[in-house]
Design a protein around this motif. Sequence first.
Motif, PDB file in Angstrom:
ATOM      1  N   ALA A   2       0.807  -1.218   0.000  1.00 30.77           N
ATOM      2  CA  ALA A   2       0.000   0.000   0.000  1.00 30.77           C
ATOM      3  C   ALA A   2       0.843   1.272   0.000  1.00 30.77           C
ATOM      4  N   GLU A   5       2.185   3.210  -3.339  1.00 29.66           N
ATOM      5  CA  GLU A   5       1.315   4.117  -4.088  1.00 29.66           C
ATOM      6  C   GLU A   5       1.627   5.582  -3.791  1.00 29.66           C
ATOM      7  N   LEU A  44      -3.256   6.666   4.557  1.00 27.34           N
ATOM      8  CA  LEU A  44      -3.443   5.309   5.068  1.00 27.34           C
ATOM      9  C   LEU A  44      -3.864   5.211   6.524  1.00 27.34           C
ATOM     10  N   TRP A  49      -7.123  -2.273   5.205  1.00 31.66           N
ATOM     11  CA  TRP A  49      -6.246  -2.996   4.284  1.00 31.66           C
ATOM     12  C   TRP A  49      -6.266  -4.460   4.650  1.00 31.66           C
TER      13      TRP A  49
END
Length: 87
Positions: A2, A5, A44, A49
């Motif tokens: 993740a 990105e 995040l 996730w």
Amino acid sequence: MAFAEYGTVSRVQLPTDRETGRPRGFAFVEMSSEAEETAAIEALDGAEWMGRDLKVNKAKPREERSPSRGGWGGNSRSNRGGGGGRY
């Protein structure tokens, strides 16, 4: 991953439990710039996730720990003279 990105991931550390060798449930992720770190944290933190809610923040320096007394589970008995202390 993740974090990729939001920029270049330069290093990842997955701390493991000393006794079991299993991951402890968190990681340290280093990114190549402060701006990328900030973007990843803002995007995040609180996100889901793989079915889990993430807690993402900037790592703080490790706190100094005072030396433990007695060592074994806070037991303050001394091993000097008279035996004892071993289990």
